[in-house]
Design a protein around this motif. Structure first.
Motif, PDB file in Angstrom:
ATOM      1  N   CYS A 176       0.813  -1.229   0.000  1.00 12.02           N
ATOM      2  CA  CYS A 176       0.000   0.000   0.000  1.00 12.02           C
ATOM      3  C   CYS A 176       0.842   1.273   0.000  1.00 12.02           C
ATOM      4  CB  CYS A 176      -0.950   0.005   1.196  1.00 12.02           C
ATOM      5  SG  CYS A 176      -0.158   0.238   2.799  1.00 12.02           S
ATOM      6  N   THR A 181       1.934   0.775   9.506  1.00 10.19           N
ATOM      7  CA  THR A 181       0.490   0.608   9.572  1.00 10.19           C
ATOM      8  C   THR A 181       0.177  -0.773  10.116  1.00 10.19           C
ATOM      9  OG1 THR A 181      -1.553   0.880   8.305  1.00 10.19           O
ATOM     10  CG2 THR A 181       0.250  -0.290   7.205  1.00 10.19           C
ATOM     11  N   THR A 190      -5.682  -1.592   5.060  1.00  8.33           N
ATOM     12  CA  THR A 190      -6.177  -0.714   3.996  1.00  8.33           C
ATOM     13  C   THR A 190      -6.258  -1.410   2.640  1.00  8.33           C
ATOM     14  OG1 THR A 190      -5.860   1.429   2.924  1.00  8.33           O
ATOM     15  CG2 THR A 190      -3.879   0.207   3.450  1.00  8.33           C
ATOM     16  N   SER A 191      -5.413  -2.421   2.422  1.00 10.68           N
ATOM     17  CA  SER A 191      -5.447  -3.158   1.154  1.00 10.68           C
ATOM     18  C   SER A 191      -6.433  -4.319   1.184  1.00 10.68           C
ATOM     19  CB  SER A 191      -4.053  -3.701   0.815  1.00 10.68           C
ATOM     20  OG  SER A 191      -3.144  -2.657   0.565  1.00 10.68           O
TER      21      SER A 191
END
Length: 230
Positions: A176, A181, A190-191
């Motif tokens: 990402c 993270t 997030t991915s």
């Protein structure tokens, strides 16, 4: 009556790694088949080549399940790369196979629910970028409204440039673009989530069925998402 459920292994994984998950799903009332991949089936695809041979095996397994259970639809569970491979399988756009050949499955009408486990739905990795660009340019987000998309992420390891977190940091950054993270040790949250899908985050789960401890298919984690198969 519960729909037959198909497990699609992750990159470089074989069907044997998902035996426990398949057994747990069957015990929960969902007849389950894993696409019978062997690890060597992935070797010709290394380097970002077409995944058409994997999807052909997925298609064969789905057809087999539909016939055996006299069903009109199945549920799909895609682990890691198996998730975005499933999104190609749903699609109606010709997918480049080998040379000038193209493949088309258009299977979305045969799939009730797609559950993805730790799938990198976006990635900056050069060896997966071509395939993922094809998926996201043609089928962005939870594309087919007749399919229920459920995307499961893990919040387990925070990526840092220090011992014990370096692999996660490197993998997150390649996926990402940010290393600092949270994720499952391989795929950042997030991915693993997808716009328009039902997005879940489970704490304490690791990416792979071969990881020590709890992974997405362990009994403790399974209870968080199995209800979406109903």
């Amino acid at each position: 009556m519960p729909l037959p459920t198909i497990i699609i292994p992750g990159y470089l994984e074989s069907a044997i790694a998902y035996q426990q998950l398949a057994a747990l799903l069957a015990k929960s009332g969902f007849p389950t088949i894993t696409v019978p991949l062997r690890r060597r089936d992935w070797f010709p695809l290394i380097g970002g080549r077409t995944v058409a041979p994997i999807i052909q095996q997925l298609n064969h397994t789905v057809k087999q399940a539909l016939q055996e259970h006299n069903a009109t639809q199945v549920n799909l569970i895609g682990h890691s790369a198996g998730g975005w491979i499933s999104r190609i399988y749903l699609g109606e756009k010709p997918y480049p196979a080998t040379g000038k050949l193209q493949s088309l499955w258009n299977a979305h009408s045969s799939v009730a629910t797609l559950i993805t486990l730790g799938t990198p739905h976006i990635s900056q990795e050069r060896w997966t970028r071509w395939n993922l660009d094809f998926v996201n340019n043609n089928y962005p987000g939870a594309f087919y409204k007749n399919v229920r998309y459920v995307c499961v992420a893990g919040k387990t390891i925070y990526g840092e440039r220090r011992r014990g977190s370096w692999l996660a940091y490197s993998s997150y950054q390649q996926t990402c673009g940010i290393g600092n993270t949270w994720g499952d040790g391989i795929t950042p949250i997030t991915s693993a989530h997808l716009a328009g899908a039902e997005n879940l985050t489970i704490e304490g789960v690791k990416h792979s069925p071969r990881s020590p401890g709890i992974w997405y298919g362990s009994p403790e984690a399974l209870k968080n998402w199995v209800e979406y198969l109903s």
